[in-house]
Design an enzyme around this catalytic site. Structure first.
Site, PDB file in Angstrom:
ATOM      1  N   ASP A 106       5.572 -12.456   3.199  1.00  0.00           N
ATOM      2  CA  ASP A 106       4.456 -11.530   3.004  1.00  0.00           C
ATOM      3  C   ASP A 106       4.567 -10.807   1.657  1.00  0.00           C
ATOM      4  O   ASP A 106       3.601 -10.662   0.918  1.00  0.00           O
ATOM      5  CB  ASP A 106       4.515 -10.493   4.143  1.00  0.00           C
ATOM      6  CG  ASP A 106       3.183  -9.852   4.437  1.00  0.00           C
ATOM      7  OD1 ASP A 106       2.180 -10.270   3.837  1.00  0.00           O
ATOM      8  OD2 ASP A 106       3.141  -8.927   5.265  1.00  0.00           O
ATOM      9  N   ASN A 166       5.640  -2.496  -0.706  1.00  0.00           N
ATOM     10  CA  ASN A 166       6.904  -3.018  -1.240  1.00  0.00           C
ATOM     11  C   ASN A 166       8.064  -3.081  -0.246  1.00  0.00           C
ATOM     12  O   ASN A 166       8.926  -3.933  -0.369  1.00  0.00           O
ATOM     13  CB  ASN A 166       7.313  -2.268  -2.517  1.00  0.00           C
ATOM     14  CG  ASN A 166       7.453  -0.777  -2.322  1.00  0.00           C
ATOM     15  OD1 ASN A 166       6.918  -0.215  -1.363  1.00  0.00           O
ATOM     16  ND2 ASN A 166       8.158  -0.131  -3.213  1.00  0.00           N
ATOM     17  N   PRO A 190      -0.758  -0.271   7.513  1.00  0.00           N
ATOM     18  CA  PRO A 190       0.069  -0.836   6.430  1.00  0.00           C
ATOM     19  C   PRO A 190      -0.796  -1.193   5.221  1.00  0.00           C
ATOM     20  O   PRO A 190      -2.029  -1.188   5.314  1.00  0.00           O
ATOM     21  CB  PRO A 190       0.669  -2.096   7.070  1.00  0.00           C
ATOM     22  CG  PRO A 190      -0.137  -2.396   8.281  1.00  0.00           C
ATOM     23  CD  PRO A 190      -0.993  -1.212   8.616  1.00  0.00           C
ATOM     24  N   GLU A 192      -2.790  -3.421   2.545  1.00  0.00           N
ATOM     25  CA  GLU A 192      -3.621  -4.601   2.871  1.00  0.00           C
ATOM     26  C   GLU A 192      -2.920  -5.917   2.545  1.00  0.00           C
ATOM     27  O   GLU A 192      -3.102  -6.901   3.242  1.00  0.00           O
ATOM     28  CB  GLU A 192      -5.026  -4.557   2.264  1.00  0.00           C
ATOM     29  CG  GLU A 192      -5.267  -4.019   0.881  1.00  0.00           C
ATOM     30  CD  GLU A 192      -5.300  -2.508   0.768  1.00  0.00           C
ATOM     31  OE1 GLU A 192      -4.297  -1.859   1.115  1.00  0.00           O
ATOM     32  OE2 GLU A 192      -6.303  -1.977   0.271  1.00  0.00           O
ATOM     33  N   GLU A 264       5.410  10.611  -0.333  1.00  0.00           N
ATOM     34  CA  GLU A 264       6.492   9.903  -1.047  1.00  0.00           C
ATOM     35  C   GLU A 264       5.796   9.011  -2.066  1.00  0.00           C
ATOM     36  O   GLU A 264       5.179   8.015  -1.685  1.00  0.00           O
ATOM     37  CB  GLU A 264       7.294   9.028  -0.071  1.00  0.00           C
ATOM     38  CG  GLU A 264       8.086   9.785   0.962  1.00  0.00           C
ATOM     39  CD  GLU A 264       9.381  10.367   0.413  1.00  0.00           C
ATOM     40  OE1 GLU A 264       9.646  10.224  -0.801  1.00  0.00           O
ATOM     41  OE2 GLU A 264      10.110  10.986   1.199  1.00  0.00           O
ATOM     42  N   GLY A 266       5.189   7.658  -6.519  1.00  0.00           N
ATOM     43  CA  GLY A 266       5.757   6.765  -7.526  1.00  0.00           C
ATOM     44  C   GLY A 266       6.954   7.351  -8.252  1.00  0.00           C
ATOM     45  O   GLY A 266       7.288   8.527  -8.116  1.00  0.00           O
ATOM     46  N   CYS A 298      10.239   2.009  -5.770  1.00  0.00           N
ATOM     47  CA  CYS A 298       9.898   3.354  -6.253  1.00  0.00           C
ATOM     48  C   CYS A 298      11.107   4.008  -6.909  1.00  0.00           C
ATOM     49  O   CYS A 298      10.969   4.819  -7.813  1.00  0.00           O
ATOM     50  CB  CYS A 298       9.393   4.214  -5.105  1.00  0.00           C
ATOM     51  SG  CYS A 298      10.532   4.230  -3.709  1.00  0.00           S
ATOM     52  N   GLU A 396       4.590   4.291 -14.403  1.00  0.00           N
ATOM     53  CA  GLU A 396       5.294   3.409 -13.476  1.00  0.00           C
ATOM     54  C   GLU A 396       4.728   1.990 -13.612  1.00  0.00           C
ATOM     55  O   GLU A 396       3.598   1.734 -13.184  1.00  0.00           O
ATOM     56  CB  GLU A 396       5.100   3.921 -12.047  1.00  0.00           C
ATOM     57  CG  GLU A 396       5.858   3.110 -11.033  1.00  0.00           C
ATOM     58  CD  GLU A 396       5.587   3.551  -9.591  1.00  0.00           C
ATOM     59  OE1 GLU A 396       4.406   3.720  -9.225  1.00  0.00           O
ATOM     60  OE2 GLU A 396       6.553   3.712  -8.838  1.00  0.00           O
ATOM     61  N   GLU A 473      12.286  11.799   3.438  1.00  0.00           N
ATOM     62  CA  GLU A 473      12.479  10.827   4.510  1.00  0.00           C
ATOM     63  C   GLU A 473      13.970  10.607   4.704  1.00  0.00           C
ATOM     64  O   GLU A 473      14.789  10.907   3.837  1.00  0.00           O
ATOM     65  CB  GLU A 473      11.788   9.493   4.168  1.00  0.00           C
ATOM     66  CG  GLU A 473      10.297   9.644   4.217  1.00  0.00           C
ATOM     67  CD  GLU A 473       9.533   8.360   4.519  1.00  0.00           C
ATOM     68  OE1 GLU A 473       9.702   7.380   3.797  1.00  0.00           O
ATOM     69  OE2 GLU A 473       8.753   8.368   5.502  1.00  0.00           O
TER      70      GLU A 473
HETATM   71  P1  NAD Z   1      -1.021   2.509  -2.753  1.00  0.00           P
HETATM   72  O1  NAD Z   1      -1.063   3.942  -3.137  1.00  0.00           O
HETATM   73  O2  NAD Z   1      -1.993   1.595  -3.390  1.00  0.00           O
HETATM   74  O3  NAD Z   1      -1.219   2.342  -1.163  1.00  0.00           O
HETATM   75  C1  NAD Z   1      -0.421   3.040  -0.228  1.00  0.00           C
HETATM   76  C2  NAD Z   1      -1.147   3.064   1.110  1.00  0.00           C
HETATM   77  O4  NAD Z   1      -2.310   3.880   1.006  1.00  0.00           O
HETATM   78  C3  NAD Z   1      -1.633   1.693   1.556  1.00  0.00           C
HETATM   79  O5  NAD Z   1      -1.546   1.596   2.962  1.00  0.00           O
HETATM   80  C4  NAD Z   1      -3.083   1.702   1.115  1.00  0.00           C
HETATM   81  O6  NAD Z   1      -3.880   0.794   1.826  1.00  0.00           O
HETATM   82  C5  NAD Z   1      -3.478   3.133   1.405  1.00  0.00           C
HETATM   83  N1  NAD Z   1      -4.619   3.642   0.632  1.00  0.00           N
HETATM   84  C6  NAD Z   1      -5.210   3.117  -0.463  1.00  0.00           C
HETATM   85  N2  NAD Z   1      -6.205   3.916  -0.883  1.00  0.00           N
HETATM   86  C7  NAD Z   1      -6.246   4.971  -0.043  1.00  0.00           C
HETATM   87  C8  NAD Z   1      -7.056   6.147   0.043  1.00  0.00           C
HETATM   88  N3  NAD Z   1      -8.036   6.396  -0.849  1.00  0.00           N
HETATM   89  N4  NAD Z   1      -6.811   7.029   1.028  1.00  0.00           N
HETATM   90  C9  NAD Z   1      -5.800   6.817   1.913  1.00  0.00           C
HETATM   91  N5  NAD Z   1      -5.007   5.712   1.895  1.00  0.00           N
HETATM   92  C10 NAD Z   1      -5.227   4.804   0.920  1.00  0.00           C
HETATM   93  O7  NAD Z   1       0.493   2.013  -3.005  1.00  0.00           O
HETATM   94  P2  NAD Z   1       1.066   0.534  -3.052  1.00  0.00           P
HETATM   95  O8  NAD Z   1       0.566  -0.142  -4.283  1.00  0.00           O
HETATM   96  O9  NAD Z   1       0.896  -0.142  -1.746  1.00  0.00           O
HETATM   97  O10 NAD Z   1       2.633   0.843  -3.200  1.00  0.00           O
HETATM   98  C11 NAD Z   1       3.271   1.031  -4.422  1.00  0.00           C
HETATM   99  C12 NAD Z   1       3.447   2.497  -4.719  1.00  0.00           C
HETATM  100  O11 NAD Z   1       4.174   3.142  -3.672  1.00  0.00           O
HETATM  101  C13 NAD Z   1       4.275   2.713  -5.971  1.00  0.00           C
HETATM  102  O12 NAD Z   1       3.693   3.745  -6.721  1.00  0.00           O
HETATM  103  C14 NAD Z   1       5.630   3.146  -5.430  1.00  0.00           C
HETATM  104  O13 NAD Z   1       6.397   3.913  -6.314  1.00  0.00           O
HETATM  105  C15 NAD Z   1       5.233   3.919  -4.219  1.00  0.00           C
HETATM  106  N6  NAD Z   1       6.352   4.012  -3.284  1.00  0.00           N
HETATM  107  C16 NAD Z   1       6.975   5.222  -3.131  1.00  0.00           C
HETATM  108  C17 NAD Z   1       8.074   5.328  -2.286  1.00  0.00           C
HETATM  109  C18 NAD Z   1       8.800   6.633  -2.095  1.00  0.00           C
HETATM  110  O14 NAD Z   1       9.579   6.738  -1.168  1.00  0.00           O
HETATM  111  N7  NAD Z   1       8.579   7.615  -2.931  1.00  0.00           N
HETATM  112  C19 NAD Z   1       8.510   4.204  -1.568  1.00  0.00           C
HETATM  113  C20 NAD Z   1       7.836   2.994  -1.750  1.00  0.00           C
HETATM  114  C21 NAD Z   1       6.748   2.906  -2.606  1.00  0.00           C
END
Ligand code: NAD
Length: 500
Positions: A106, A166, A190, A192, A264, A266, A298, A396, A473
């Site tokens: 995935d 991720n 989760p 998409e 949590e 970027g 992250c 990032e 967390e």
């Molecule tokens: P993203 O912000 O695009 O999506 C995160 C989640 O939010 C997904 O489930 C997505 O579908 C949902 N989402 C999207 N738009 C939304 C909205 N308008 N309102 C509410 N929910 C919405 O992130 P991503 O691309 O899936 O993940 C990568 C990012 O996550 C990176 O910036 C990374 O640094 C961060 N990250 C942070 C940590 C931490 O612990 N700080 C851990 C892992 C990843």
């Protein structure tokens, strides 16, 4: 009952039939819409996933609220909930190969890492919070009141959990385990691109005895579903891990609604290498910090800050070693770097590197895509010569891309490390432990690794500062997000008659 079906397909798990899990039932989206799930290592479709509608989210929230209000889970003692969570951990271990295959195909993770890091950590997280569920206590305070009083911590109600692409199963576990341990019900969405492991986890929760409606899974398009979960009046708290851009919108909406939110977000961590560092240790840390999970971490260390005296020797070794880090098929045991999660993300990472070159950066190694099996591969890349305000330094990138800067003094290193809007993870490589502790105190980050990079454990709290968010967390601190305190004051004519 099954939400997913796994079958062998040229040695790689094929997962079909992803559905929504609402109120203990597997259903299709109310619109009937489905989307393709793509294996980033091949670009091929491996599964379908239901695309939920806002009406499906509302149904999931209603099921979660009904389960919470019924007390079927929220009224259990910590020990009773712990018994179920321990079974969840055991079933994760029992189905670990299936989960690892799902996570690997995935997200594009090397299968070995999916097994020993992702799935194992998810099981450990449930075990850890099962233990903590049994240790929660209220308080009886020494007051001057003419009253008997006590303070308890109660579950919040319905938790909306939004997770990124991720580390799907780890970051789902790090929300679900403490939320369920404290008696909440959950609606989970989760990312998409990576919905598969959550469906298997839903089956596991059901089989372990989590009552119907306590965990609900909706898959589909982020903004539409995420925004509905955030604004829904019956969702009492939001646990969000994702990008700073989306996290900022989520936090703003929650602020408007006075809804508790854990963010949590970027990062773009700095890894400071002092001249007195052991060269081999520094090289291993520098490489591990930016290639793990193809840089989609992250807590990656993507800004290498090197003290001038060590710069040339360190760069000479890195330039030799980095092209040799095994990149390739995720099902090969030796692979360290897999593909990026999607074609879109590959284009994004590549765009950052092209703009860095245009801004005067020199690509020392990498800087290009890699063709293999139609997958979304990007070679590990090192860029030198960028100004500190360059986009690739400040933002990032979220790919296997390392920028390198030189410093002379400790003060300069600290200033450079703290000079971006993020503050999640940082590293210090030195043989002087007193210096490490002195510098660690001044770094604006939630976790700092000395002489290494990336060690994590469910007992060890992490989280960000500045634009990396304000959630915590893991560890006991996470439980604070999923409970709220209540004090009860019972007037008593003689306060000393009871309670002491
Ligand atoms: P993203 O912000 O695009 O999506 C995160 C989640 O939010 C997904 O489930 C997505 O579908 C949902 N989402 C999207 N738009 C939304 C909205 N308008 N309102 C509410 N929910 C919405 O992130 P991503 O691309 O899936 O993940 C990568 C990012 O996550 C990176 O910036 C990374 O640094 C961060 N990250 C942070 C940590 C931490 O612990 N700080 C851990 C892992 C990843």
């Amino acid at each position: 009952m099954s939400g997913t079906v796994l079958e062998a397909d040229t040695g790689r798990a094929t997962i079909a039939g992803g559905r929504l899990y609402i109120g203990g039932e597997w259903r299709d989206s109310s619109s009937g819409e489905r989307s393709d799930v793509i294996d980033p290592a091949t670009g091929r479709k491996i599964a379908e996933s239901a695309v939920a509608t806002v009406a499906d989210v509302d149904a999931a929230v209603a099921a979660a609220k009904a389960s919470f209000d019924s007390g079927v889970w929220s009224d259990l003692s910590g020990r009773e909930r712990a018994r179920v969570l321990i079974r969840v951990a055991a079933l994760i271990r029992e189905r670990s190969e299936e989960l690892a295959q799902a996570e690997s195909s995935d997200v594009g993770k090397p299968i070995v890492f999916a097994r020993v890091i992702d799935v194992a950590t998810a099981a450990e997280t449930f075990e850890y919070y099962a233990a903590l569920a049994q240790t929660q206590q209220g308080a009886l305070r020494d007051t001057t009141l003419a009253a008997f009083q006590y303070t308890t911590r109660e579950p919040i109600g319905v938790v909306g959990a939004l997770t990124p692409f991720n580390f799907p199963i780890i970051l789902t576990a790090s929300k679900l385990a403490p939320a369920l341990a404290m008696g909440n019900s959950v609606v989970h969405k989760p990312a998409e691109d990576t919905p598969l492991s959550a469906a298997i986890l839903a089956q596991i929760l059901e089989d372990a005895g989590v009552p119907r409606g306590v965990y609900n899974l909706v898959t589909g398009v982020g903004p539409a579903l995420g925004e509905r979960i955030v604004e829904h009046p019956d969702v009492n708290m939001i646990a969000f891990t994702g990008s700073t851009a989306v996290g900022s919108k989520v936090a703003a909406k929650c602020g408007e609604l006075f809804k508790p939110v854990m963010t949590e977000l970027g990062g773009n961590g700095a890894n400071i290498v002092f001249a007195d560092a052991d060269l081999d240790t520094a090289v291993a840390a520098a490489i591990n910090a930016f290639v793990f999970n193809s840089g989609q971490f992250c807590m990656a260390g993507v800004r290498l800050l090197v003290q001038r005296e060590l710069h040339d020797p360190l760069m000479a070794v890195l330039a030799q070693a980095v092209p040799g880090v095994p990149i390739g098929r995720t099902d090969e045991p030796g692979t360290v770097i897999g593909p990026l999660v999607s074609q879109r993300h590959l284009d994004r990472v590549s765009g950052f590197v092209e703009r860095a070159k245009a801004a005067g950066g020199t690509v020392v190694v990498g800087g290009e895509r890699m063709e293999l099996d139609g997958g979304f591969y990007y070679r590990p890349t090192i860029i030198t010569g960028l100004a500190n305000d360059a986009e690739a330094v400040q933002e990032e990138v979220f790919g296997p891309v390392l920028t390198v800067q030189v410093f002379d003094t400790e003060e300069e290193a600290i200033a450079l490390a703290n000079s971006t809007r993020y503050g999640l993870a940082m590293g210090i490589q030195t043989s002087d432990i007193v210096k490490a502790m002195r510098v660690a105190r001044r770094l604006e980050a939630g976790i700092i690794w000395v002489n290494g990079w990336g060690q994590l454990d469910p007992t060890l709290t992490f989280g960000g500062v500045k634009n990396s968010g304000y959630g915590r967390e893991n560890g006991p601190e996470a439980l604070m997000h999923y409970t709220r305190s209540k004090s009860v004051v019972i007037a008593a004519p003689d306060p000393f008659a009871v309670g002491r």
